[in-house]
Design a protein around this motif. Structure first.
Motif, PDB file in Angstrom:
ATOM      1  N   ARG A   1      -1.365  24.341  -5.740  1.00 36.43           N
ATOM      2  CA  ARG A   1      -0.069  23.947  -6.306  1.00 36.43           C
ATOM      3  C   ARG A   1      -0.206  22.829  -7.339  1.00 36.43           C
ATOM      4  N   ALA A   2      -1.431  22.480  -7.714  1.00 33.24           N
ATOM      5  CA  ALA A   2      -1.648  21.307  -8.556  1.00 33.24           C
ATOM      6  C   ALA A   2      -1.664  21.614 -10.047  1.00 33.24           C
ATOM      7  N   GLY A   3      -1.419  22.840 -10.431  1.00 36.18           N
ATOM      8  CA  GLY A   3      -1.413  23.168 -11.856  1.00 36.18           C
ATOM      9  C   GLY A   3      -2.803  23.166 -12.458  1.00 36.18           C
ATOM     10  N   LEU A   4      -3.738  23.873 -11.824  1.00 37.99           N
ATOM     11  CA  LEU A   4      -5.121  23.880 -12.295  1.00 37.99           C
ATOM     12  C   LEU A   4      -5.314  24.731 -13.546  1.00 37.99           C
ATOM     13  N   GLU A   5      -4.249  25.365 -14.023  1.00 41.42           N
ATOM     14  CA  GLU A   5      -4.368  26.078 -15.296  1.00 41.42           C
ATOM     15  C   GLU A   5      -4.463  25.096 -16.463  1.00 41.42           C
ATOM     16  N   LYS A   6      -4.198  23.826 -16.197  1.00 39.88           N
ATOM     17  CA  LYS A   6      -4.277  22.786 -17.231  1.00 39.88           C
ATOM     18  C   LYS A   6      -5.654  22.122 -17.181  1.00 39.88           C
ATOM     19  N   ASP A   7      -6.274  21.974 -18.337  1.00 36.98           N
ATOM     20  CA  ASP A   7      -7.631  21.444 -18.412  1.00 36.98           C
ATOM     21  C   ASP A   7      -7.727  20.039 -17.820  1.00 36.98           C
ATOM     22  N   ASN A   8      -6.697  19.216 -18.066  1.00 34.27           N
ATOM     23  CA  ASN A   8      -6.743  17.848 -17.545  1.00 34.27           C
ATOM     24  C   ASN A   8      -6.880  17.827 -16.030  1.00 34.27           C
ATOM     25  N   ASN A   9      -6.113  18.651 -15.344  1.00 31.95           N
ATOM     26  CA  ASN A   9      -6.155  18.667 -13.893  1.00 31.95           C
ATOM     27  C   ASN A   9      -7.469  19.226 -13.369  1.00 31.95           C
ATOM     28  N   VAL A  10      -8.013  20.222 -14.043  1.00 28.83           N
ATOM     29  CA  VAL A  10      -9.322  20.754 -13.653  1.00 28.83           C
ATOM     30  C   VAL A  10     -10.379  19.661 -13.740  1.00 28.83           C
ATOM     31  N   LEU A  11     -10.306  18.870 -14.814  1.00 31.00           N
ATOM     32  CA  LEU A  11     -11.273  17.786 -14.999  1.00 31.00           C
ATOM     33  C   LEU A  11     -11.130  16.728 -13.905  1.00 31.00           C
ATOM     34  N   ILE A  12      -9.895  16.398 -13.541  1.00 31.27           N
ATOM     35  CA  ILE A  12      -9.658  15.409 -12.488  1.00 31.27           C
ATOM     36  C   ILE A  12     -10.279  15.876 -11.181  1.00 31.27           C
ATOM     37  N   VAL A  13     -10.029  17.134 -10.825  1.00 34.78           N
ATOM     38  CA  VAL A  13     -10.569  17.675  -9.574  1.00 34.78           C
ATOM     39  C   VAL A  13     -12.096  17.718  -9.621  1.00 34.78           C
TER      40      VAL A  13
ATOM     41  N   PHE B   1       0.838  -1.192   0.000  1.00 34.22           N
ATOM     42  CA  PHE B   1       0.000   0.000   0.000  1.00 34.22           C
ATOM     43  C   PHE B   1       0.875   1.244   0.000  1.00 34.22           C
ATOM     44  N   GLY B   2       2.009   1.174   0.711  1.00 37.31           N
ATOM     45  CA  GLY B   2       2.900   2.317   0.784  1.00 37.31           C
ATOM     46  C   GLY B   2       3.439   2.731  -0.568  1.00 37.31           C
ATOM     47  N   LYS B   3       3.618   1.768  -1.469  1.00 38.19           N
ATOM     48  CA  LYS B   3       4.136   2.076  -2.800  1.00 38.19           C
ATOM     49  C   LYS B   3       3.145   2.905  -3.621  1.00 38.19           C
ATOM     50  N   ALA B   4       1.900   2.967  -3.190  1.00 40.21           N
ATOM     51  CA  ALA B   4       0.890   3.706  -3.947  1.00 40.21           C
ATOM     52  C   ALA B   4       1.076   5.210  -3.856  1.00 40.21           C
ATOM     53  N   VAL B   5       2.030   5.685  -3.039  1.00 37.40           N
ATOM     54  CA  VAL B   5       2.221   7.120  -2.881  1.00 37.40           C
ATOM     55  C   VAL B   5       2.598   7.793  -4.194  1.00 37.40           C
ATOM     56  N   ARG B   6       3.208   7.071  -5.113  1.00 39.06           N
ATOM     57  CA  ARG B   6       3.606   7.659  -6.393  1.00 39.06           C
ATOM     58  C   ARG B   6       2.384   8.063  -7.223  1.00 39.06           C
ATOM     59  N   PHE B   7       1.225   7.529  -6.873  1.00 34.07           N
ATOM     60  CA  PHE B   7       0.020   7.858  -7.623  1.00 34.07           C
ATOM     61  C   PHE B   7      -0.771   8.987  -6.957  1.00 34.07           C
ATOM     62  N   PHE B   8      -0.132   9.713  -6.028  1.00 31.94           N
ATOM     63  CA  PHE B   8      -0.823  10.775  -5.306  1.00 31.94           C
ATOM     64  C   PHE B   8      -0.111  12.120  -5.471  1.00 31.94           C
ATOM     65  N   PRO B   9      -0.043  12.678  -6.689  1.00 27.69           N
ATOM     66  CA  PRO B   9       0.495  14.028  -6.869  1.00 27.69           C
ATOM     67  C   PRO B   9      -0.478  15.047  -6.265  1.00 27.69           C
ATOM     68  N   PRO B  10      -0.113  16.344  -6.240  1.00 32.92           N
ATOM     69  CA  PRO B  10      -0.982  17.345  -5.611  1.00 32.92           C
ATOM     70  C   PRO B  10      -2.409  17.386  -6.149  1.00 32.92           C
ATOM     71  N   VAL B  11      -2.602  17.099  -7.438  1.00 31.36           N
ATOM     72  CA  VAL B  11      -3.964  17.141  -7.975  1.00 31.36           C
ATOM     73  C   VAL B  11      -4.833  16.058  -7.339  1.00 31.36           C
ATOM     74  N   VAL B  12      -4.214  14.939  -6.952  1.00 34.20           N
ATOM     75  CA  VAL B  12      -4.953  13.867  -6.286  1.00 34.20           C
ATOM     76  C   VAL B  12      -5.081  14.151  -4.794  1.00 34.20           C
ATOM     77  N   THR B  13      -3.948  14.459  -4.150  1.00 35.78           N
ATOM     78  CA  THR B  13      -3.994  14.681  -2.696  1.00 35.78           C
ATOM     79  C   THR B  13      -4.871  15.878  -2.343  1.00 35.78           C
ATOM     80  N   GLY B  14      -4.808  16.936  -3.143  1.00 35.94           N
ATOM     81  CA  GLY B  14      -5.650  18.097  -2.866  1.00 35.94           C
ATOM     82  C   GLY B  14      -7.128  17.757  -2.944  1.00 35.94           C
ATOM     83  N   SER B  15      -7.497  16.961  -3.953  1.00 35.59           N
ATOM     84  CA  SER B  15      -8.900  16.548  -4.085  1.00 35.59           C
ATOM     85  C   SER B  15      -9.341  15.705  -2.895  1.00 35.59           C
TER      86      SER B  15
END
Length: 444
Positions: free
Chosen positions: A357-369, A112-126
């Motif tokens: 800090r998640a780069g919400l100026e990018k459409d992809n990240n806005v959609l994820i959030v 489970f600890g290895k899953a941290v790589r899949f949690f950039p700011p766009v994920v953790t912030g959400s």
């Protein structure tokens, strides 16, 4: 340190005692046995908090992290109790299932600890935002009163007490400094309780009826029993609990400016799962992180893990002294609700800070959030949305934190990792995406 530790206990007390009260009533415990079960859960929560904050070997995140009985297991535990013909066997069956689920979770913690790589700011912030938003209805429920079926539930008196407590906390935070400012929530709870006395809302009955000394005798309700259906059900809860704990550690790491890396998450999950496996020995239930205390750390900025360990010491003492435990129970639920608005709102605000800090100026990240928040809010705004699904599936689906977390991780993989999405993302949002070993990354 003592006052700040007690403040952590006050913030999470209602969440610790609610599961044993619900499950105890479902299995038909007497008033004395119910008090014993509640004290046992306080005792084991204190031990689990010690394990998480102080740590042993590679066990424990060593963060200001409070552990206690998770509410995620209440529904499946009551379902297990209903399926047992002899109610005297219900708790032993539940305890056996919790022990097995905890042991399996302990073995799975490093993966489970290895899953941290899949949690950039766009994920953790959400996810952090969802944690705060998911907890706010709890505070709103507390503000209305302890019993939804009572005539005075949601009365002007209850809501007025909640508002007055919130106002006291805000005034103390605005016009005081130093130590007084740091314990504003605790002082707000005291002030709210004093205001409730002339209104007849404060109940001192628990103090009068509680014993001075008591010890959670190991296997008080009988030796654990191991039923496959109960074990499978609690294993699902363990996966949900580990997912939420991972999100909570990431949230707390951001707040204390010590980002949780793979090693920290694995150690924290080991503490969660080992605490869960050992808890039934002393008649407790599955343990997990308490998100409301993350809000307290965010608001007070007291980041010392030893303060939270002191709170764990108070929990152990309360488990050994039912009279002491009953003192916290004197605080009226509306008073807790008023303080909870500040605590839980602080968690959501921390998530928004991370999203900046998640780069919400990018459409992809806005959609994820956007989609992650929408999916995570479904269980809050439409509680019966998944009523047609099996009960085991609803354990996951009815947790907005879990569904929102999974949605954010999957969408981040699809849009920012697979195919051209990674190139379109533009910038590296997490050290693991650049191939950097988190264990070797310098601490911030």
């Amino acid at each position: 340190m003592a006052a700040s530790g007690l403040q952590h206990v006050a913030a999470m007390y209602a969440g610790v005692v609610a599961p044993p009260l619900v499950v105890g009533a479902a299995v038909g415990l007497s008033a004395g046995e119910l008090t014993f079960l509640t004290g046992a859960c306080l005792f084991t929560a204190g031990l689990a908090t010690f394990l998480q904050t102080l740590g042993v070997w590679r066990i424990g995140a060593r963060l200001p992290f409070v552990n206690g009985v998770t509410f995620a297991g209440v529904a499946p535990m009551t379902a297990v109790a209903a399926s047992v013909e002899d109610k005297s066997d219900a708790l032993p069956v539940i305890f056996g299932a919790v022990m097995v689920a905890g042991a399996l979770g302990f073995l799975a913690a490093p993966y489970f600890g290895k899953a941290v790589r899949f949690f950039p700011p766009v994920v953790t912030g959400s996810v952090i935002t969802l944690i705060g938003v998911s907890l706010l209805p709890v505070a709103f429920g507390w503000a209305q009163g302890p019993d939804p079926t009572a005539d005075d539930y949601g009365s002007r008196t209850s809501l007025g007490l909640a508002a007055a407590t919130l106002l006291v906390v805000l005034l103390l935070r605005r016009f005081t400094r130093g130590f007084v400012k740091q314990i504003a929530v605790l002082l707000g709870l005291v002030a709210g309780t004093l205001m409730a006395i002339p209104l007849g809302v404060t109940d001192f009955g628990p103090v009068a009826s509680a014993d001075v000394v008591g010890f959670p005798t190991p296997f008080h309700f009988g030796a654990p029993q191991f039923h496959l259906a109960a074990i499978l059900s609690l294993c699902v809860v363990m996966v949900v609990s580990m997912t939420e704990s991972t999100a909570d550690m990431l949230a707390l790491g951001e707040i204390v400016e010590r980002p949780a890396d793979e090693r920290t998450i694995a150690a924290g999950l080991r503490a969660d799962t080992l605490g869960s496996a050992l808890s039934p020995v002393f008649n407790g239930f599955m343990c997990s992180a308490f998100a409301q205390n993350i809000g307290l750390v965010a608001m007070t900025r007291i980041r010392s893990r030893y303060v939270v360990a002191t709170g764990g010491g108070f929990l152990v003492l309360m488990g050994l002294c039912p009279t002491a435990a009953s003192l916290i129970a004197v605080v009226p639920r509306p008073v807790l609700g008023g303080a909870g608005v500040v605590l839980f709102g602080s968690v959501a605000a921390s998530g928004i800070q991370t999203l900046v800090r998640a780069g919400l100026e990018k459409d992809n990240n806005v959609l994820i959030v956007a989609v992650s928040l929408a999916v995570g809010i479904i269980p809050i705004t439409a509680p019966g949305f998944y009523h047609a699904f099996p009960q085991t599936a609803r354990i996951v689906l009815d947790s907005g934190i879990s569904t929102g977390c999974v949605t954010a991780v999957v969408l981040n993989l699809v849009f920012n990792h697979l195919g051209r999405g990674r190139a379109d993302a533009g910038e590296v949002t997490h050290p693991m995406e650049a191939g950097e070993d988190l264990a070797a990354a310098p601490a911030r």
